[in-house]
Scaffold this motif. Structure first.
Motif: not given
Length: 443
Positions: A314-317, A347-349, A361-362, A416-419
Motif C-alpha cells: 500500500t505504497n500509493v505515493d 488508504k485504498e490501494r 491506476p493500479i 497491519a492493514p497495509a500488509f
C-alpha cells in the motif's frame, strides 16, 4: 500622460559544472522581469565536443547557443528538468522561506524570494546528482573552505531534530533556521529531513518524525525498504537511529559512489519530460526507458517488480519524482535504487501513477499481470516475481521487530492493514503456476 514604468529586469549567470572533475558543461542564465521568470541554458562548446558528452537534461538539444525554458504552469519549474531535479523539496523550501521572512523583518528593503534563490540554496556538497553551480567569483554555491563542512555529521542528529521540530511548530529561532539552511534535499516532500554525513563518511538523509504523525512513519519507511530488498528490489540502504527517544530514519544516498564521487541523476518525471500536474503512466515510462536505459530489459523487469511491491504494501505515493535514474554510460541511464517507500494503512490501494493510459491506476494484481509483457516478463516470470514479493511481504511482522526497524507491538497493529489484506492472498494464489493449481485441484 506619464509613461508607464517597465518593471526592472534581473539577470543572473551561473556556470554549470559536472562532478568533482569539474567538467564545464554550460551556462545557466536566470531572468526575472516583474512577475515573469524564465531561464536559458547554453552548452559549452568544450562539452559538446567531449567524447564523454551526454545529454545533461533530456529537454536540452545538443546544439550551440542559448535554449529557453519557461514554466508550463505555476507548479512547474522555470529551469530545465535535470536542474529542477536538484531544487529543494517542499520541506527545504519551507525552511528557506521561513529564514527569508525573518530576514525581511529586519530588512524591509529585502526583495521576495525568486526561484533562483531556491535553486541556489542547496549546499554544493549535498546537491542531488552531479550538477554543480558556480557564480561569477568562481565559487560553488553554498560551499565552504577546504577542511570545513556544511553537511552535519550523524552525531548532530539531536540538534537537527530539535531545529526541525521547532520549524514544524512555528517556534523556530533564527539560529534554528541558520542551522538548517542549505541542508535541504531534493528527494522527498514536506516531511522534515536533512542531509547528513554517516559514521563512515558517506552522504545520507536523516528523516525525522513529524509532530503530526499518527503512526511511526520513519519506522514504516525503513521496514518497507528492508522488505523490498528481500523481494529482490535494489533499494537505498536504511536503518533506524533513536534520537531523544524518537526514531530517525538514516537512508544512504545512492547518487554517490563508495568513494563519494558524484553520479548524475534524473527523476522519472525528467525522463518523460512530464509537467507536475500531468497524469502519466508506467507504460509510458517503460517505453521511454527502451531507448534511454543501458540495460533496458533488466530495468523494465525491476520496475514491474517495484509496482507489484508498492501495490502489496500500500505504497500509493508512487509519483514520478519518486523514481530515479543514474547515469550509466554512452548517453544511457539505469534505474536508480528504490527510495521513499511508505506503507499507508489508512488508504485504498490505488497507485498515484497510472499503470497504462487505458487501464488507469493500479488497483489489482490482475491488472498488473495483464501488463507484464510490456515490462519484458513472460507469464511464468511474472508469477515468479509475484511469489518473491508475496514471500517478502508476508514476513513483515518478523522484519518489523528487528533492531534495525524496532517496531513495538502496538505499532505493528497500526500498520497491519497495509500488509495484511485480501489482495495479498490473491497475489499468493496468482503466483502459483497453472500446473501447480491443476495439481492442487486433483488432490
Amino acid at each position: 500622460m506619464a509613461s508607464q514604468r517597465k518593471p526592472s529586469a534581473t539577470q543572473v549567470e551561473l556556470d554549470v559544472f559536472l562532478g568533482a572533475a569539474e567538467h564545464a558543461v554550460g551556462k545557466l542564465v536566470y531572468v526575472r522581469a516583474g512577475q515573469r521568470e524564465f531561464s536559458q541554458f547554453a552548452y559549452s562548446e568544450s562539452w559538446l565536443s567531449d567524447p564523454r558528452f551526454f545529454d545533461v537534461s533530456p529537454d536540452l538539444d545538443k546544439t550551440v547557443g542559448h535554449q529557453v525554458r519557461r514554466a508550463a504552469t505555476k507548479e512547474d519549474s522555470v529551469f530545465f528538468f535535470a536542474l529542477a531535479d536538484t531544487e529543494p523539496d517542499s520541506w527545504g523550501r519551507r525552511v528557506i522561506a521561513r529564514a527569508h521572512a525573518k530576514e525581511r523583518q529586519k530588512n524591509p528593503a529585502l526583495g521576495p524570494l525568486t526561484e533562483l534563490d531556491y535553486l541556489c540554496a542547496v549546499d554544493d556538497h549535498s546537491r542531488i546528482g552531479a550538477l554543480r553551480l558556480r557564480d561569477a567569483s568562481k565559487r560553488y554555491l553554498r560551499s565552504v573552505a577546504t577542511g570545513q563542512r556544511t553537511t552535519p555529521a550523524l552525531l548532530e542528529l539531536e540538534h537537527m531534530l530539535s531545529a526541525s521540530r521547532a520549524v514544524e511548530q512555528s517556534k523556530e529561532s533564527a539560529e534554528d533556521l541558520r542551522y538548517l539552511l542549505g541542508k535541504a534535499t531534493s528527494l522527498g516532500g514536506l516531511r522534515p529531513k536533512c542531509s547528513i554525513v554517516d559514521e563512515d563518511g558517506a552522504l545520507a538523509l536523516g528523516k525525522f518524525p513529524s509532530v503530526q504523525d499518527e503512526r511511526s512513519v520513519t519506522r514504516g519507511e525503513v521496514l518497507a525498504l528492508r522488505l523490498a530488498q528481500l523481494a529482490g528490489i535494489e533499494v537505498a540502504s536504511a536503518r533506524i537511529v533513536t534520537v531523544q527517544g524518537e526514531p530517525v530514519a538514516v537512508i544512504r544516498r545512492f547518487d554517490r559512489t563508495a568513494e563519494q564521487a558524484r553520479i548524475p541523476y534524473i527523476s522519472g518525471a525528467t525522463l518523460l519530460q512530464s509537467n507536475r500536474g500531468d497524469e502519466r503512466a508506467y507504460t509510458e515510462l517503460v517505453d521511454a526507458m527502451r531507448s534511454k536505459c543501458l540495460a533496458f530489459k533488466r530495468d523494465a523487469q525491476q520496475l514491474w517488480r517495484r509496482m507489484v511491491f508498492n501495490h502489496l504494501v500500500t505504497n500509493v505515493d508512487d509519483h514520478l519524482h519518486n523514481i530515479g535514474f543514474l547515469y550509466a554510460d554512452a548517453n544511457l541511464w539505469r534505474l536508480a535504487p528504490a527510495f521513499d517507500l511508505n506503507p499507508f494503512p489508512d488508504k485504498e490501494r490505488e497507485s498515484k501513477t497510472w499503470l497504462s493510459e487505458d487501464t488507469g491506476p493500479i488497483t489489482s494484481v490482475e491488472t498488473l499481470l495483464a501488463q507484464a509483457a510490456r515490462f519484458e516478463l513472460s507469464a511464468d516470470e511474472a508469477r515468479q516475481v509475484l511469489a518473491d514479493v508475496v514471500s517478502a511481504v508476508s514476513r513483515w511482522r518478523h522484519i518489523a521487530v528487528m533492531p534495525e526497524v524496532g517496531m513495538a507491538q502496538h505499532e505493528l497493529e497500526a500498520f497491519a492493514p497495509a500488509f495484511e489484506h485480501a489482495e495479498l492472498e490473491g497475489a499468493r494464489r496468482a503466483s502459483c503456476s497453472e500446473a501447480t493449481q491443476q495439481g492442487a485441484a486433483n488432490l
